[in-house]
Design a protein around this motif. Structure first.
Motif, short mmCIF file in Angstrom:
data_model
loop_
_atom_site.label_atom_id
_atom_site.label_comp_id
_atom_site.label_asym_id
_atom_site.label_seq_id
_atom_site.Cartn_x
_atom_site.Cartn_y
_atom_site.Cartn_z
N UNK A 73 -6.44 74.94 -56.88
CA UNK A 73 -7.72 75.36 -57.45
C UNK A 73 -8.25 76.61 -56.78
N UNK A 74 -9.12 77.30 -57.53
CA UNK A 74 -9.83 78.48 -57.04
C UNK A 74 -11.31 78.25 -57.28
N UNK A 75 -12.16 78.54 -56.29
CA UNK A 75 -13.57 78.20 -56.42
C UNK A 75 -14.52 79.28 -55.91
N UNK A 76 -14.01 80.47 -55.59
CA UNK A 76 -14.89 81.50 -55.02
C UNK A 76 -14.54 82.85 -55.61
N UNK A 77 -15.24 83.89 -55.18
CA UNK A 77 -14.97 85.24 -55.67
C UNK A 77 -13.77 85.87 -54.98
N UNK A 78 -13.30 85.28 -53.90
CA UNK A 78 -12.15 85.80 -53.17
C UNK A 78 -10.85 85.34 -53.82
N UNK B 115 -6.97 91.22 -51.64
CA UNK B 115 -7.84 91.88 -52.60
C UNK B 115 -9.28 91.48 -52.28
N UNK B 116 -10.17 92.45 -52.18
CA UNK B 116 -11.56 92.17 -51.82
C UNK B 116 -12.44 92.19 -53.06
N UNK B 117 -13.36 91.23 -53.19
CA UNK B 117 -14.30 91.25 -54.32
C UNK B 117 -15.16 92.50 -54.28
N UNK B 118 -15.50 93.03 -55.45
CA UNK B 118 -16.30 94.24 -55.54
C UNK B 118 -17.78 93.90 -55.66
N UNK B 119 -18.65 94.51 -54.88
CA UNK B 119 -20.08 94.23 -55.01
C UNK B 119 -20.59 94.62 -56.39
N UNK B 120 -21.50 93.83 -56.93
CA UNK B 120 -22.10 94.12 -58.24
C UNK B 120 -23.18 95.17 -58.07
N UNK B 121 -23.10 96.23 -58.87
CA UNK B 121 -24.06 97.33 -58.81
C UNK B 121 -25.01 97.28 -60.01
N UNK B 122 -26.07 98.07 -59.93
CA UNK B 122 -26.99 98.15 -61.06
C UNK B 122 -26.29 98.67 -62.31
N UNK C 100 -12.34 87.91 -58.21
CA UNK C 100 -10.99 88.43 -58.44
C UNK C 100 -10.22 87.52 -59.39
N UNK C 101 -10.33 86.20 -59.19
CA UNK C 101 -9.56 85.24 -59.98
C UNK C 101 -10.34 84.88 -61.25
N UNK C 102 -9.69 85.02 -62.41
CA UNK C 102 -10.34 84.74 -63.69
C UNK C 102 -9.73 83.56 -64.43
N UNK C 103 -8.68 82.97 -63.89
CA UNK C 103 -8.07 81.82 -64.54
C UNK C 103 -6.92 81.31 -63.70
N UNK D 166 -15.36 94.82 -64.86
CA UNK D 166 -15.70 93.47 -64.39
C UNK D 166 -15.44 92.35 -65.41
N UNK D 167 -15.60 92.63 -66.73
CA UNK D 167 -15.43 91.57 -67.72
C UNK D 167 -13.99 91.46 -68.22
N UNK D 168 -13.12 92.39 -67.82
CA UNK D 168 -11.75 92.41 -68.33
C UNK D 168 -10.81 91.59 -67.45
#
Length: 388
Positions: A220-225, A245-252, A306-309, A327-329
């Protein structure tokens, strides 16, 4: 007391090793001009048993079609109706290795159990009277159980409250369907992202992705990492597979782009109008504008996951869908083994994670043909990723 193993963190390579998508097509079923049994209404789900038979859940027709390994009709069962073995709203299916089938029937608020010949056996009631979440069920390769997590297959509305009859949020459970009852066991608890007073999911919040592995384990995967956890109810988390791979901070800018994207999906391309008072859609009524307001005021998680599925194949390979450039792709798909080997990655767009995995490297994809008719295409995966 359960034995707890020391957690082992395995750092996998950061450089992608690309795999070729040489998938051999075995057969396809579902056609507007084919045999009558191939005229599907709404393909809700597909699955395999240990013999390589394909099970197709047609929720619109209320039936399960079983296709032999050669692509011919083996049998079918179920129909729309009110009686035992009939479906009011078949929303989820789990196929056991020996061919027994569990159908989550939202209309009857019950799990209907069928034997390996498609004969109705019994009901297991869901319980409760309100809004009941029905989780996605992943059958264990042997035994009587399914593993469920936070992913929701659907919901049924009867009253005005939410029943806590599904798994609690971010908890992975093993369900065993007894004679007329459901036995539940906690396998693992996923990390719970902190939320504010509203307690609502935020855009880009990491999902809990979970699937079964041989021997009673789950991945399982449960975080943004990028951290794939291997666990069981007996040992807890024994291994964590990572890639650098490091998660990218969300910007305005990301927030504004994501709001616009969702608004265009809601209102249609070209119908987005920004005014000093906010966003309105051409021809939008009160209900549509309420959705617009929700999108305009939605909250965001602070990182892009990073993980989407995550899915696992019959032989225990772990397929990990990564994020794409935006981010949505979605991006590349990594293939891992539970013991910590990186087998390679499929490039963005080369394939998607199959809708079902079967023995011997079989994989099924629900697609649409040139007439927009739903079709199931069964392929065989290369030995390196699909077979022992």
């Amino acid at each position: 007391m359960a034995k707890v193993l020391a957690q082992e963190t395995i750092e996998l390579p950061g450089e992608d090793r690309w795999l070729e998508t040489r998938f051999e097509e075995v057969y396809r079923v579902g056609s507007a001009d084919g045999e009558v049994w191939q005229e599907f209404g709404t393909l809700r789900q597909v699955a395999f048993d240990a013999a390589g038979n394909l099970y197709v859940l047609d929720s619109l027709a209320g039936r399960v079609v079983i296709v032999a390994p050669g692509g011919e009709l083996l049998r079918e069962f179920g129909r729309l109706g009110e009686g035992p073995g009939e479906f009011r709203h078949a929303i989820e299916m789990a196929v056991m290795a020996d061919g027994r089938v569990v159908i989550a029937d939202a209309g009857h608020r019950a799990y209907q159990i069928f034997d390996a010949y498609g004969e109705y056996e019994r009901y297991v009631r869901m319980g409760g009277e309100g809004l009941h979440h029905i989780p996605w069920m992943s059958p264990e390769r042997s035994g009587e159980s399914v593993v469920v997590g936070a992913a929701i297959a659907g919901a049924v509305y009867v009253g005005g409250s939410l029943d806590d009859t599904g798994p609690p949020a971010r908890v992975i459970e093993r369900w065993t369907f007894m004679d007329e009852a459901l036995a539940r066991e906690t396998v693992a608890r996923g990390w719970e992202p902190p939320r504010g007073d509203e307690n609502e999911r935020r855009a880009f919040e990491p999902e809990l992705g979970v699937d079964v592995l041989p021997g009673g384990w789950v991945a399982y995967s449960d975080s943004s990492a990028y951290a794939i956890k291997i666990a069981s109810s007996e040992t807890g988390i024994s291994r964590i597979l990572t890639r650098p791979f490091s998660p990218e901070p969300v910007t305005e800018r990301m927030e504004r782009t994501e709001r616009d994207r969702r608004l265009r999906e809601l209102l249609g391309q070209g119908s987005l109008i920004r005014t000093p008072d906010g966003v309105r859609g051409v021809g939008g009524g009160g209900e549509r504008n309420r959705w617009v307001e929700q999108i305009e005021t939605m909250e965001f998680f602070d990182e892009v996951p990073i993980v989407r599925g995550l899915r696992t194949s019959w032989n225990g390979r772990i397929w990990v869908q990564r994020r794409g450039d935006e981010p949505h792709e979605v991006g590349p798909i990594d293939i891992l083994t539970p013991d910590g080997r990186y087998l390679g990655s499929y490039r963005t767009g080369a394939t998607r994670i199959p809708d079902a995995f079967g023995p011997g490297g079989l994989a099924a994809f629900i697609e649409r043909d040139e007439l927009d008719v739903q079709t199931v295409v069964v392929k065989r995966l290369p030995r390196t990723v699909g077979q022992d």
